[in-house]
Design a protein around this motif. Structure first.
Motif, PDB file in Angstrom:
ATOM      1  N   LYS A 140     -37.256   5.339  14.472  1.00  0.00           N
ATOM      2  CA  LYS A 140     -37.670   5.314  13.070  1.00  0.00           C
ATOM      3  C   LYS A 140     -38.930   6.148  12.893  1.00  0.00           C
ATOM      4  O   LYS A 140     -39.755   6.263  13.797  1.00  0.00           O
ATOM      5  CB  LYS A 140     -37.923   3.866  12.626  1.00  0.00           C
ATOM      6  N   ASP A 145     -40.466   0.899   8.777  1.00  0.00           N
ATOM      7  CA  ASP A 145     -39.168   1.229   8.183  1.00  0.00           C
ATOM      8  C   ASP A 145     -38.086   0.265   8.676  1.00  0.00           C
ATOM      9  O   ASP A 145     -38.181  -0.294   9.770  1.00  0.00           O
ATOM     10  CB  ASP A 145     -38.753   2.661   8.552  1.00  0.00           C
ATOM     11  N   THR A 146     -37.065   0.095   7.866  1.00  0.00           N
ATOM     12  CA  THR A 146     -35.914  -0.730   8.265  1.00  0.00           C
ATOM     13  C   THR A 146     -34.684   0.126   8.549  1.00  0.00           C
ATOM     14  O   THR A 146     -33.599  -0.393   8.796  1.00  0.00           O
ATOM     15  CB  THR A 146     -35.569  -1.755   7.177  1.00  0.00           C
ATOM     16  N   THR A 147     -34.853   1.454   8.473  1.00  0.00           N
ATOM     17  CA  THR A 147     -33.766   2.378   8.762  1.00  0.00           C
ATOM     18  C   THR A 147     -34.265   3.466   9.709  1.00  0.00           C
ATOM     19  O   THR A 147     -35.466   3.708   9.828  1.00  0.00           O
ATOM     20  CB  THR A 147     -33.222   3.043   7.484  1.00  0.00           C
ATOM     21  N   THR A 212     -24.949   6.465   3.195  1.00  0.00           N
ATOM     22  CA  THR A 212     -26.292   6.843   3.614  1.00  0.00           C
ATOM     23  C   THR A 212     -26.189   7.495   4.989  1.00  0.00           C
ATOM     24  O   THR A 212     -25.358   7.092   5.808  1.00  0.00           O
ATOM     25  CB  THR A 212     -27.230   5.622   3.704  1.00  0.00           C
ATOM     26  N   TYR A 214     -28.252   7.437   7.445  1.00  0.00           N
ATOM     27  CA  TYR A 214     -29.054   6.789   8.483  1.00  0.00           C
ATOM     28  C   TYR A 214     -28.457   5.441   8.875  1.00  0.00           C
ATOM     29  O   TYR A 214     -27.497   4.943   8.279  1.00  0.00           O
ATOM     30  CB  TYR A 214     -30.497   6.599   8.012  1.00  0.00           C
ATOM     31  N   SER A 216     -29.368   1.226  10.172  1.00  0.00           N
ATOM     32  CA  SER A 216     -30.273   0.167   9.719  1.00  0.00           C
ATOM     33  C   SER A 216     -30.609  -0.799  10.844  1.00  0.00           C
ATOM     34  O   SER A 216     -29.822  -0.984  11.782  1.00  0.00           O
ATOM     35  CB  SER A 216     -29.637  -0.616   8.559  1.00  0.00           C
ATOM     36  N   ASP A 217     -31.778  -1.417  10.725  1.00  0.00           N
ATOM     37  CA  ASP A 217     -32.157  -2.469  11.669  1.00  0.00           C
ATOM     38  C   ASP A 217     -31.065  -3.530  11.722  1.00  0.00           C
ATOM     39  O   ASP A 217     -30.531  -3.938  10.684  1.00  0.00           O
ATOM     40  CB  ASP A 217     -33.473  -3.131  11.225  1.00  0.00           C
ATOM     41  N   ASP A 219     -28.170  -3.110  13.186  1.00  0.00           N
ATOM     42  CA  ASP A 219     -26.884  -2.493  13.494  1.00  0.00           C
ATOM     43  C   ASP A 219     -26.631  -2.466  15.001  1.00  0.00           C
ATOM     44  O   ASP A 219     -27.552  -2.214  15.790  1.00  0.00           O
ATOM     45  CB  ASP A 219     -26.835  -1.040  12.984  1.00  0.00           C
ATOM     46  N   LYS A 282     -33.133  -6.605  14.087  1.00  0.00           N
ATOM     47  CA  LYS A 282     -33.399  -6.802  12.656  1.00  0.00           C
ATOM     48  C   LYS A 282     -34.735  -7.517  12.492  1.00  0.00           C
ATOM     49  O   LYS A 282     -35.009  -8.503  13.185  1.00  0.00           O
ATOM     50  CB  LYS A 282     -32.292  -7.632  12.010  1.00  0.00           C
TER      51      LYS A 282
END
Length: 284
Positions: A140, A145-147, A212, A214, A216-217, A219, A282
């Motif tokens: 990241k 960030d969460t993505t 999107t 990207y 994500s957290d 995943d 996450k």
């Protein structure tokens, strides 16, 4: 899980105008093939008829164009297998032809023969040698960030000509591997044999959520490095160009998709493959 359609062929454009579907299907439409065999796995084929430019594109019409009654034969020159068809409810279209006898081997040629109505559709492919993924990381830009994006590393063999495709699958969200956007690589463009590459999520049609590029957290990301042939590279690059140029590969802007299918359109490809699974965390 909501059904997906992976990128492809049920929606390929033809110039015909639909009047009566049965007439179009036998006289004007083309048989559309997405078939592959990976090293260490069995052949899989998706089969459909192309959809007219005048048709409404939705999940119902897609199902009307699925072909479930073809005879599909795969051979390595010694052994031959007739593929079976099964219902996969996580896909759209939800039917896939699959093998269970011939397992893909590097360096072997595999012929595809499709017999449907009065048509015979054929192709041949070779499975290139697999190249091992050295690493795959979820990174990241900022820790808050969460993505983020995936970055992979692998070694491109010196004095060998190779073409690659990067594909990803998010566990629980995507039922199939999706070719990464800008993930078709020609080693002619590499500056060094040690390759480091950012991986962007690929494009699905009829996705569950808005696209999107990207990840994500939280995943669980399956990252696959495929080796492929020049025909496959050209096909996937032409597909990607349609997305970039027109944002809708259903209606190509100025060119046709490349194909190695004789008597139809689409792709029959052999792939080498190496996969790494990334388990992201996450935030609580």
């Amino acid at each position: 899980m909501k059904k997906y359609i992976l990128l492809l062929f049920v929606l390929l454009l033809t110039s015909c105008i639909k009047d009566d579907f049965s007439t179009q299907k036998t006289m004007e439409s083309k048989v559309v093939v997405e078939g592959w065999i990976e090293e260490g796995d069995f052949a899989q084929v998706l089969l459909s008829s192309s959809i007219s430019v005048t048709d409404v594109i939705d999940s119902t019409n897609v199902l009307n164009h699925v072909i479930r009654s073809a005879k599909i034969t795969v051979s390595d020159g010694v052994s031959t297998e007739v593929l079976m068809v099964k219902n996969d409810k996580n896909r759209l279209p939800p039917f896939i032809y699959f093998g269970s006898i011939l397992k893909g081997e590097s360096g072997k040629n595999y012929t595809l023969k499709i017999e449907y109505l009065n048509r015979v559709i054929q192709s041949v492919t070779t499975i290139p040698k697999s190249i091992t993924l050295k690493s795959a990381e979820y990174l990241k830009k900022n820790s808050s960030d969460t993505t983020g994006y995936v970055f992979i590393k692998f070694d491109d063999p010196l004095n060998e000509k190779n073409y690659y495709q990067i594909a990803t699958k998010i566990e629980g969200k995507e039922p199939v591997f999706v070719p990464s956007f800008y993930g078709n690589l020609d080693d002619l463009n590499f500056q060094t044999t040690s390759v480091s590459q950012q991986v962007n999520r690929g494009v699905l049609l009829f996705p569950k959520t808005k696209f999107t590029p990207y990840f994500s957290d939280g995943d669980v990301i399956h990252v696959k490095l495929r080796t492929q042939n020049k025909e496959s590279l050209d096909f996937w690059n032409s597909w990607q160009n349609e997305i970039v140029n027109s944002r809708n590969p259903i209606y190509p802007s100025n060119t046709s998709l490349k194909s190695n299918i004789k008597g139809g359109i689409g792709i029959w490809s052999g792939y080498g493959q190496s996969t790494i699974i990334i388990k992201t965390t996450k935030k609580k």
